[in-house]
Every structure is written in C-alpha cells, then in structure tokens.
Motif scaffolding. Structure first.
Motif, PDB file in Angstrom:
ATOM      1  N   GLU A   1      35.270  63.441  60.057  1.00 44.80           N
ATOM      2  CA  GLU A   1      36.714  63.393  60.226  1.00 44.80           C
ATOM      3  C   GLU A   1      37.323  64.788  60.223  1.00 44.80           C
ATOM      4  OE1 GLU A   1      38.628  61.413  57.038  1.00 44.80           O
ATOM      5  OE2 GLU A   1      37.624  62.558  55.494  1.00 44.80           O
ATOM      6  N   THR A   2      38.385  64.934  60.952  1.00 42.69           N
ATOM      7  CA  THR A   2      39.163  66.164  60.938  1.00 42.69           C
ATOM      8  C   THR A   2      40.474  65.863  60.224  1.00 42.69           C
ATOM      9  OG1 THR A   2      38.205  66.900  63.021  1.00 42.69           O
ATOM     10  CG2 THR A   2      40.265  67.931  62.326  1.00 42.69           C
ATOM     11  N   ILE A   3      40.685  66.518  59.099  1.00 47.62           N
ATOM     12  CA  ILE A   3      41.835  66.203  58.258  1.00 47.62           C
ATOM     13  C   ILE A   3      42.895  67.283  58.417  1.00 47.62           C
ATOM     14  CG2 ILE A   3      42.593  65.722  55.904  1.00 47.62           C
ATOM     15  CD1 ILE A   3      39.610  65.125  55.265  1.00 47.62           C
ATOM     16  N   ALA A   4      44.059  66.893  58.870  1.00 44.45           N
ATOM     17  CA  ALA A   4      45.178  67.833  58.945  1.00 44.45           C
ATOM     18  C   ALA A   4      45.762  68.004  57.552  1.00 44.45           C
ATOM     19  CB  ALA A   4      46.237  67.316  59.909  1.00 44.45           C
ATOM     20  N   THR A   5      46.057  69.223  57.186  1.00 44.97           N
ATOM     21  CA  THR A   5      46.608  69.491  55.864  1.00 44.97           C
ATOM     22  C   THR A   5      47.901  70.298  55.988  1.00 44.97           C
ATOM     23  OG1 THR A   5      45.306  71.527  55.611  1.00 44.97           O
ATOM     24  CG2 THR A   5      44.328  69.475  54.783  1.00 44.97           C
ATOM     25  N   ILE A   6      48.636  70.341  54.891  1.00 41.78           N
ATOM     26  CA  ILE A   6      49.875  71.109  54.825  1.00 41.78           C
ATOM     27  C   ILE A   6      49.743  72.088  53.670  1.00 41.78           C
ATOM     28  CG2 ILE A   6      52.389  70.986  54.735  1.00 41.78           C
ATOM     29  CD1 ILE A   6      52.047  67.912  55.081  1.00 41.78           C
ATOM     30  N   PRO A   7      49.810  73.380  53.918  1.00 43.54           N
ATOM     31  CA  PRO A   7      49.726  74.337  52.803  1.00 43.54           C
ATOM     32  C   PRO A   7      50.971  74.249  51.934  1.00 43.54           C
ATOM     33  CG  PRO A   7      50.268  75.461  54.849  1.00 43.54           C
ATOM     34  CD  PRO A   7      49.961  74.038  55.227  1.00 43.54           C
ATOM     35  N   ILE A   8      50.808  74.453  50.641  1.00 44.79           N
ATOM     36  CA  ILE A   8      51.951  74.463  49.737  1.00 44.79           C
ATOM     37  C   ILE A   8      52.612  75.835  49.824  1.00 44.79           C
ATOM     38  CG2 ILE A   8      52.694  74.346  47.330  1.00 44.79           C
ATOM     39  CD1 ILE A   8      50.499  72.278  46.871  1.00 44.79           C
ATOM     40  N   THR A   9      53.852  75.856  50.280  1.00 41.76           N
ATOM     41  CA  THR A   9      54.570  77.112  50.482  1.00 41.76           C
ATOM     42  C   THR A   9      54.910  77.782  49.171  1.00 41.76           C
ATOM     43  OG1 THR A   9      55.521  76.228  52.515  1.00 41.76           O
ATOM     44  CG2 THR A   9      56.605  78.147  51.552  1.00 41.76           C
ATOM     45  N   GLY A  10      55.333  77.013  48.183  1.00 37.14           N
ATOM     46  CA  GLY A  10      55.696  77.609  46.908  1.00 37.14           C
ATOM     47  C   GLY A  10      56.458  76.641  46.028  1.00 37.14           C
ATOM     48  N   LEU A  11      57.029  77.173  44.950  1.00 37.46           N
ATOM     49  CA  LEU A  11      57.793  76.382  43.995  1.00 37.46           C
ATOM     50  C   LEU A  11      59.281  76.528  44.285  1.00 37.46           C
ATOM     51  CD1 LEU A  11      54.985  76.965  42.584  1.00 37.46           C
ATOM     52  CD2 LEU A  11      56.192  76.714  40.423  1.00 37.46           C
ATOM     53  N   LEU A  12      59.983  75.389  44.318  1.00 33.39           N
ATOM     54  CA  LEU A  12      61.417  75.389  44.571  1.00 33.39           C
ATOM     55  C   LEU A  12      62.190  75.316  43.263  1.00 33.39           C
ATOM     56  CD1 LEU A  12      61.644  72.793  47.481  1.00 33.39           C
ATOM     57  CD2 LEU A  12      62.063  75.255  47.677  1.00 33.39           C
ATOM     58  N   PHE A  13      63.269  76.114  43.170  1.00 28.47           N
ATOM     59  CA  PHE A  13      64.117  76.101  41.986  1.00 28.47           C
ATOM     60  C   PHE A  13      65.550  75.774  42.394  1.00 28.47           C
ATOM     61  CE2 PHE A  13      60.420  78.456  40.767  1.00 28.47           C
ATOM     62  CZ  PHE A  13      60.215  78.138  39.419  1.00 28.47           C
TER      63      PHE A  13
ATOM     64  N   LYS B   1      41.589  59.505  54.237  1.00 29.46           N
ATOM     65  CA  LYS B   1      40.792  58.615  55.086  1.00 29.46           C
ATOM     66  C   LYS B   1      39.531  58.140  54.363  1.00 29.46           C
ATOM     67  CE  LYS B   1      42.298  60.340  59.611  1.00 29.46           C
ATOM     68  NZ  LYS B   1      41.873  60.958  60.882  1.00 29.46           N
ATOM     69  N   SER B   2      38.886  59.061  53.625  1.00 32.62           N
ATOM     70  CA  SER B   2      37.680  58.674  52.882  1.00 32.62           C
ATOM     71  C   SER B   2      38.022  57.686  51.777  1.00 32.62           C
ATOM     72  CB  SER B   2      36.996  59.912  52.304  1.00 32.62           C
ATOM     73  OG  SER B   2      36.392  60.688  53.328  1.00 32.62           O
ATOM     74  N   LEU B   3      39.165  57.881  51.119  1.00 28.69           N
ATOM     75  CA  LEU B   3      39.571  56.940  50.076  1.00 28.69           C
ATOM     76  C   LEU B   3      39.798  55.554  50.672  1.00 28.69           C
ATOM     77  CD1 LEU B   3      40.470  56.122  47.256  1.00 28.69           C
ATOM     78  CD2 LEU B   3      42.753  56.987  47.811  1.00 28.69           C
ATOM     79  N   LEU B   4      40.497  55.487  51.796  1.00 28.94           N
ATOM     80  CA  LEU B   4      40.742  54.188  52.420  1.00 28.94           C
ATOM     81  C   LEU B   4      39.435  53.496  52.807  1.00 28.94           C
ATOM     82  CD1 LEU B   4      43.793  55.126  54.681  1.00 28.94           C
ATOM     83  CD2 LEU B   4      43.818  53.617  52.681  1.00 28.94           C
ATOM     84  N   LYS B   5      38.479  54.287  53.318  1.00 32.85           N
ATOM     85  CA  LYS B   5      37.167  53.723  53.675  1.00 32.85           C
ATOM     86  C   LYS B   5      36.430  53.260  52.428  1.00 32.85           C
ATOM     87  CE  LYS B   5      33.995  52.749  56.755  1.00 32.85           C
ATOM     88  NZ  LYS B   5      34.228  51.698  57.778  1.00 32.85           N
ATOM     89  N   SER B   6      36.534  54.033  51.354  1.00 32.63           N
ATOM     90  CA  SER B   6      35.884  53.664  50.089  1.00 32.63           C
ATOM     91  C   SER B   6      36.455  52.367  49.543  1.00 32.63           C
ATOM     92  CB  SER B   6      36.065  54.783  49.060  1.00 32.63           C
ATOM     93  OG  SER B   6      35.472  55.989  49.494  1.00 32.63           O
ATOM     94  N   LEU B   7      37.769  52.212  49.594  1.00 35.40           N
ATOM     95  CA  LEU B   7      38.401  50.991  49.114  1.00 35.40           C
ATOM     96  C   LEU B   7      37.999  49.798  49.977  1.00 35.40           C
ATOM     97  CD1 LEU B   7      41.980  52.388  48.388  1.00 35.40           C
ATOM     98  CD2 LEU B   7      40.242  51.780  46.695  1.00 35.40           C
TER      99      LEU B   7
END
Length: 240
Positions: free
Chosen positions: A76-88, A59-65
């Motif tokens: 702003e409240t930013i929803a995030t997704i944690p990285i679960t791990g590496l897939l092989f 959101k900040s990037l879009l506002k900056s642009l």
C-alpha cells in the motif's frame, strides 16, 4: 463479528494497556473489551487513533479488523500529512518538537491525497470545550474541501504575519457573527473577532488585521482553513 484478540498482543508490543486504548478512543475500558470480544465494531472516528496506538496504517488496521488478526499490507501507498506545529490561542505557531513521537499522520479514511490538508497539535486550552490541549487537528482549505462557514464550525484564522489561531463561529444575541475561543474558563488573553462574509471593500469597518482594535473584523479571505478532523490520543504529559 470477529473477535479481535490480536489487539492485546499488539498493545503489549507497543508497551500499552487496554486503558490506553480507552483513553485514545474516548471510550470506557468495557467498550474496549467489547471490541476485542467482537461485540462492538471500531467506529470511523476511532480508526486513526487506534491505528497510531497499534503502529499500523489505517488501511492495515481495517484489514486486520476484517480478518481478526494483525495484517500489514506491504504494497500500500499511504498518504500522510506532516504536523506543521503547535497552535496557541494568541496566534503563535510553534514548530513541532523534534522529540515529538508523532511527526505525521495518515490522511483520514476515504481520502487518498493530502492536498489542501494541514495538520497541527493544539498547544493550549483556548479551545478546550471543543479541542483539548494535545489533540491532533487536521484542517482543510474550504476552497478545496467544501465546508460551510456556519455557526458551530471551527476555523483557522490568519492574524498577521505567521500567526494562525483557532476560533469557533458563534452568533451573538444581537445577530452579529463572531469567531470566539472556547476555553473552560474565561481568559482575556484569548481574543474574539467579529466575522463578516462581505468583501472588505463593502464594509464600513477597515480593521482587518488590526490587533489593537477593540473589535477587529475577520473576513472570508482571513480564513486559512476549517477544522474537519480532531484526533485524541493518549498523552501522559500534554504539550505545554
């Protein structure tokens, strides 16, 4: 279009160069220069990787642009997704290293919640024609976020306890549907599986989850999630 000269200063603060932006966005350095000069807009699929490189929220990037200067939205409240791990390709899911610089990512543009979303890093080359080693993958539960199960789609498949493997849905010459790896070079270590959209009880084959079968069958219930977003980022050393 506004010029985006502020990007240069932000890159310097992050210890990055224009070539790093080009690598992260999958474009040529001249196209990056065009963005800075206001001759080219940042594309939708470039928002997240550019935001991560500049240490901004999407959101900040879009506002900056929009304003042509670095702008951080404090409320702003930013929803995030944690990285679960590496897939092989063999189904292993390895925990994201504690020293990994990225431990979570913002939800994609247009979404306000991480419900039904999971994030992983591609750990090897089993899907290299579509997803490179080190790419950040956001998958969505197709039961929550509609995604058609059609050839060309990439799905995260449950393969026994605590095993998840990415495969692309393809149609064989005989008409059968398969879930197959797509490495740059053939690798027998990466299995392919026949896919059936029918309930297992209607199938003559009962090989679900049988790793030693010559042609194990994957059913709809075995689909954990569908790949909906892939983010490439600048990685001097790809994960191994």
């Amino acid at each position: 279009m506004r010029t985006q000269e502020w990007i240069k200063a932000s890159l310097k603060d992050q210890g990055c160069k224009l070539k790093d932006v080009a690598e992260a966005l999958g474009i040529t350095p001249p196209r990056v220069t065009d963005i800075i000069k206001g001759k080219r807009e940042v594309q939708a699929d470039e928002i997240i990787p550019l935001a991560e490189l500049l240490n901004l929220s999407a959101k900040s990037l879009l506002k900056s642009l929009e304003e042509g200067k670095r702008t951080i939205l404090a409320d702003e409240t930013i929803a995030t997704i944690p990285i679960t791990g590496l897939l092989f390709g063999d189904g292993r899911l390895v925990a994201n290293p504690a020293n990994e610089s990225v431990q979570e990512v913002p939800v994609p543009p247009g979404l306000t919640s991480n419900e039904g979303l999971h994030c992983f890093i591609m750990g090897d080359s089993s899907m290299a024609k579509e997803i490179k080693q080190g790419d950040i993958i956001i998958t969505a539960d197709p039961r929550t976020h509609f995604y058609p199960m059609t050839p060309g789609g990439i799905f995260l498949v449950k393969r026994g306890k605590d095993k998840l493997a990415l495969r692309q849905m393809v149609t064989a010459e005989g008409g059968e549907t398969w879930l197959a790896p797509v490495p740059e070079q053939p690798n027998p270590a990466f299995e392919s599986w026949r896919f059936s959209a029918l309930p297992q009880v209607l199938e003559a084959t009962t090989s679900k989850g049988t790793e030693n079968s010559l042609s194990p069958t994957v059913y709809t219930d075995d689909i954990f999630a569908a790949v909906q977003w892939v983010h490439r980022r600048y990685m001097p050393q790809a994960a191994k």
